[in-house]
Every structure is written in C-alpha cells, then in structure tokens.
Design a protein around this motif. Structure first.
Motif, short mmCIF file in Angstrom:
data_model
loop_
_atom_site.label_atom_id
_atom_site.label_comp_id
_atom_site.label_asym_id
_atom_site.label_seq_id
_atom_site.Cartn_x
_atom_site.Cartn_y
_atom_site.Cartn_z
N ARG D 2 6.79 -3.15 -10.71
CA ARG D 2 5.59 -2.72 -11.42
C ARG D 2 4.61 -3.89 -11.46
O ARG D 2 5.01 -5.04 -11.68
CB ARG D 2 5.93 -2.27 -12.84
N LEU D 3 3.32 -3.60 -11.24
CA LEU D 3 2.30 -4.63 -11.10
C LEU D 3 1.35 -4.65 -12.29
O LEU D 3 1.03 -3.58 -12.84
CB LEU D 3 1.47 -4.37 -9.85
N SER D 4 0.86 -5.85 -12.65
CA SER D 4 -0.21 -5.92 -13.66
C SER D 4 -1.51 -5.32 -13.11
O SER D 4 -2.37 -4.89 -13.88
CB SER D 4 -0.44 -7.39 -14.07
N THR D 5 -1.63 -5.27 -11.81
CA THR D 5 -2.81 -4.73 -11.14
C THR D 5 -3.12 -3.33 -11.66
O THR D 5 -2.34 -2.40 -11.44
CB THR D 5 -2.57 -4.68 -9.62
N ARG D 6 -4.24 -3.19 -12.37
CA ARG D 6 -4.55 -1.93 -13.05
C ARG D 6 -4.90 -0.80 -12.10
O ARG D 6 -4.70 0.37 -12.40
CB ARG D 6 -5.75 -2.12 -14.01
N ASN D 7 -5.47 -1.16 -10.93
CA ASN D 7 -6.03 -0.13 -10.08
C ASN D 7 -5.19 0.03 -8.82
O ASN D 7 -5.16 -0.87 -7.98
CB ASN D 7 -7.49 -0.47 -9.75
N GLN D 8 -4.51 1.16 -8.74
CA GLN D 8 -3.60 1.46 -7.64
C GLN D 8 -3.90 2.87 -7.18
O GLN D 8 -3.59 3.83 -7.88
CB GLN D 8 -2.15 1.34 -8.11
N LEU D 9 -4.52 2.99 -6.01
CA LEU D 9 -5.04 4.28 -5.56
C LEU D 9 -4.41 4.64 -4.22
O LEU D 9 -4.53 3.89 -3.24
CB LEU D 9 -6.56 4.19 -5.39
N PRO D 10 -3.77 5.81 -4.12
CA PRO D 10 -3.13 6.21 -2.87
C PRO D 10 -4.15 6.64 -1.82
O PRO D 10 -5.18 7.25 -2.14
CB PRO D 10 -2.25 7.40 -3.28
N GLY D 11 -3.83 6.32 -0.55
CA GLY D 11 -4.73 6.71 0.54
C GLY D 11 -4.06 6.55 1.89
O GLY D 11 -2.85 6.33 1.98
N LYS D 12 -4.87 6.66 2.93
CA LYS D 12 -4.36 6.60 4.30
C LYS D 12 -5.32 5.75 5.13
O LYS D 12 -6.54 5.88 5.02
CB LYS D 12 -4.31 8.03 4.86
N VAL D 13 -4.77 4.86 5.96
CA VAL D 13 -5.61 3.97 6.78
C VAL D 13 -6.37 4.78 7.83
O VAL D 13 -5.78 5.63 8.51
CB VAL D 13 -4.74 2.90 7.47
N ILE D 39 -8.25 -8.45 4.38
CA ILE D 39 -7.01 -9.18 4.15
C ILE D 39 -6.77 -10.11 5.33
O ILE D 39 -7.49 -10.07 6.32
CB ILE D 39 -5.82 -8.22 3.94
N THR D 40 -5.77 -10.97 5.25
CA THR D 40 -5.49 -11.84 6.39
C THR D 40 -4.91 -10.99 7.53
O THR D 40 -4.27 -9.95 7.30
CB THR D 40 -4.49 -12.95 6.04
N ARG D 41 -5.11 -11.47 8.75
CA ARG D 41 -4.53 -10.80 9.91
C ARG D 41 -3.01 -10.71 9.78
O ARG D 41 -2.41 -9.68 10.09
CB ARG D 41 -4.91 -11.60 11.17
N ASP D 42 -2.42 -11.81 9.28
CA ASP D 42 -0.97 -11.84 9.06
C ASP D 42 -0.52 -10.69 8.17
O ASP D 42 0.50 -10.05 8.43
CB ASP D 42 -0.56 -13.14 8.36
N ALA D 43 -1.27 -10.46 7.10
CA ALA D 43 -0.88 -9.40 6.15
C ALA D 43 -0.93 -8.04 6.82
O ALA D 43 -0.02 -7.22 6.66
CB ALA D 43 -1.80 -9.43 4.93
N ALA D 44 -2.00 -7.81 7.60
CA ALA D 44 -2.13 -6.51 8.28
C ALA D 44 -0.98 -6.30 9.26
O ALA D 44 -0.44 -5.19 9.37
CB ALA D 44 -3.48 -6.43 8.99
N GLU D 45 -0.60 -7.37 9.95
CA GLU D 45 0.49 -7.26 10.92
C GLU D 45 1.85 -7.10 10.24
O GLU D 45 2.66 -6.28 10.65
CB GLU D 45 0.47 -8.46 11.87
N ASP D 46 2.05 -7.88 9.18
CA ASP D 46 3.34 -7.78 8.47
C ASP D 46 3.57 -6.39 7.90
O ASP D 46 4.70 -5.90 7.88
CB ASP D 46 3.39 -8.79 7.30
N LEU D 47 2.51 -5.76 7.43
CA LEU D 47 2.66 -4.41 6.87
C LEU D 47 2.64 -3.34 7.96
O LEU D 47 2.86 -2.16 7.69
CB LEU D 47 1.55 -4.12 5.85
N GLY D 48 2.34 -3.75 9.21
CA GLY D 48 2.30 -2.80 10.32
C GLY D 48 1.20 -1.75 10.16
O GLY D 48 1.36 -0.60 10.54
N LEU D 49 0.06 -2.18 9.62
CA LEU D 49 -1.01 -1.22 9.32
C LEU D 49 -1.67 -0.71 10.60
O LEU D 49 -2.00 -1.48 11.51
CB LEU D 49 -2.07 -1.88 8.44
N ALA D 50 -1.86 0.59 10.67
CA ALA D 50 -2.51 1.25 11.80
C ALA D 50 -3.09 2.56 11.29
O ALA D 50 -2.80 2.99 10.17
CB ALA D 50 -1.49 1.51 12.91
N GLU D 51 -3.93 3.18 12.11
CA GLU D 51 -4.51 4.46 11.70
C GLU D 51 -3.39 5.41 11.29
O GLU D 51 -2.40 5.55 12.01
CB GLU D 51 -5.31 5.04 12.89
N GLY D 52 -3.54 5.98 10.11
CA GLY D 52 -2.56 6.95 9.62
C GLY D 52 -1.54 6.37 8.65
O GLY D 52 -0.84 7.12 7.97
#
Lengths: 69, 69, 69, 69, 69, 69
Positions: D2-13, D39-52
């Motif tokens: 659980r995060l202190s981060t107040r704003n957590q919104l679901p979505g799709k890349v 975000i850093t390029r590393d972060a995008a790659e580590d999370l495997g972010l892609a369309e969808g």
C-alpha cells in the motif's frame, strides 16, 4: 484561468534543446535571471516554443527549496 | 558545493508562516519578483529563516512548467 | 493561456482541509475518480476553493509514475 | 503493497516514446482521459511497457495543482 | 505491484509529526541514513504510520538532484 | 551553503547515460543502495559527472513517498 501555482514569472525563451522524449528550454526572466525548464518534447512542440517566445515560467511552491550561506 | 539544480536565484525572506508539519516562506528575488516556497517546518527552523534572511531559491529544472498566451 | 502541463483534468472540489501553512483539496474528476491535491493555504484561499468549486487538476508529466501488476 | 501516493488511477498504455535517457508514456484512463508520464528509459523497459499494457498511474498529492476559470 | 519509481529503500519509521493537512515522517534506512518524507495527513493515517513501522521509501528519479564539492 | 533539502546522502557515481536533453545518473550510496537521478544533460556536464565522481544525492522531503506491506 487562475492557477494555484504560486510562482509565475514572465520571460522570453532563449533556447530550446530537443531530444526524443524530452526538451530543455532556457528562459530569460524580465528580472534578468535565466531559468531552465525540462518538459516533454510534445509540450514544447504544442506550445510552439522557439527562441524569442514570450512565456510565463510556472513553479509549484512545494518544488521550491532554499539555501543559506 | 555545486548543485545540479539549474535554477538558483538570490533573494531575501519577506515572511515565514509556520504550521505543525510544514512552513511557507515568501522570498523577494533581487529581480523584484516574489517566490513562495513550501518546506518542512524542521527545514525552516534549521536554516533559522526569518524576515530579512538572505537566501538562494532552488528549483530543479524538471519542476519548471511554461505557459504561453 | 496554454500550459506545458500535459495533464489537465476537469473536476469539482469535494472537500478542503486547511492547516496553518498548507491545504489538502479533494476533487472528483468528471470520470468519477477522486484526486487529492496538496497546495499552500494561500493558494486555496486565493482561488476561493470550497466544496462544489469547478476546477481543473494540473499535473506535470515528470511527476507521473506508473505501476504494473 | 500500500502506497502513501494518494492518486492511483487505472488505465492502459496507448504509446511509449523512448529517448536515450527518458521515455514518455501515454495512458488512457478508465474514465477516458489521457495522461502523459515522463519516466526514465530504464523504468519503461523494466516494467515492459508497450501499447496495451495495463497500468496504474501514480501521482503524489504534493504534485497536483489546481486551476479555476 | 511493480513501480516505475526507481528508488525504493527499506527502512523503519522513527517519528511522525502530524499537522492539520500534512504530516512529516522520519525514516531510518537499513543503511543507517535518515530520510524525511512530507505526505498528506490522510496518507499517514491510512497507512497507520507510527514509530517502528516498517516502510519502503519511494523517490521518483526526476526528483533526485546531485551535488559535488 | 546549507540547504532546506532534508535528504542529503553521500555516494559515488556508477554510470551516466546521456541523451540530447536529459541524463540519467546512477549513484551507489555509502550505505550500499543504488539511487537513480534524472537531471538535465547540462547539469551532468557542468558538474563533470562520470563513473567514480563523489556526489551528494539531494531529495526534497515533499518528493518522498512511503509504502507499507
């Protein structure tokens, strides 16, 4: 439009350096100081920023630190 | 000490408003503009900030937005 | 005024909690989600924020993180 | 977790733009709005972010500004 | 849940100072350093933070500056 | 120079990745943890950052989130 953003300083763009994802924009304030802003490349393009563009620099108060000697 | 922080602007404190956890400090820049900073109460106390304190305002470039008319 | 700020979401204020230095404002977005904003007390008062105020939520892209399951 | 981060919104890349150091990711929220994240390029790659990719957008409350007409 | 947030450091809460709107939490990292976090009071209460709570400190890479002598 | 910045952690640069606009710098803290910093390319060059540079990591308290299990 009025913003909660406490710090709004008028200036003029002196340079725009554009990468693939981000852009760095340097602004000379009316008070003579130079400010550097890092925004997305999309934002720089959408606003049509170029040398000489008249802009307002925006900084949220929670982002401002202070130093003393 | 040299900082990566791109934006370092000299000024003088004009007011300090202190809450339990946070403090809001207003600074008049040498260029005449007023800047608002929100820092922890501890930070304001550790630096001994009060009306008249000579300070440098610090803002990381990634925190600076821009607006155009 | 056009902003470099990439994220601008319309909503309505549902509560304002005011401290000495800071205020926390909760906003219900038109999409139904709730957003929390922490701004200076001065900012909340200058904008006259209260339950029912129509606002636009502003978030710079560099402040947005992402999570995956 | 659980995060202190107040704003957590679901979505799709919907898109990922990758530079040498940074990446810009656009996300369509379940409420229909589009959010941009830098975000850093590393972060995008580590999370495997892609369309969808299914993601949660994270924004700390202190990073949220407000505007009124 | 995996986060784009590059900096995730384990530690233990050593103090919580609560104001009306915000809270300041001090955390001792496993490496021995002390970290200060300013979050909303709501966040501190929702997470049930108190002296001794085991936490992970989260910092987005774009928020990290550097200094050299 | 004394900073309001609450979090100042000593370390050593382990890598610098430079793009057109931004740079990502990885730092190993004296406590053994690795920290990632995203700053402007200009800042990285002005400070002469390279593998082995001795640095202090700087993080404003308002940028620090917390997580619990």
């Amino acid at each position: 439009m009025r913003l909660s953003t406490r710090n709004q300083l008028p200036g003029k763009v002196v340079s725009v350096t554009t990468g693939e994802a981000m852009a760095v924009v340097k602004v000379e304030l009316d008070g003579g100081q130079t400010i550097t802003s890092a925004i997305t490349r999309d934002a720089a393009e959408d606003l049509g920023l170029a040398e000489g563009s008249v802009v307002t620099v925006l900084v949220k108060a929670t982002e401002v630190g202070l130093a003393v000697e």
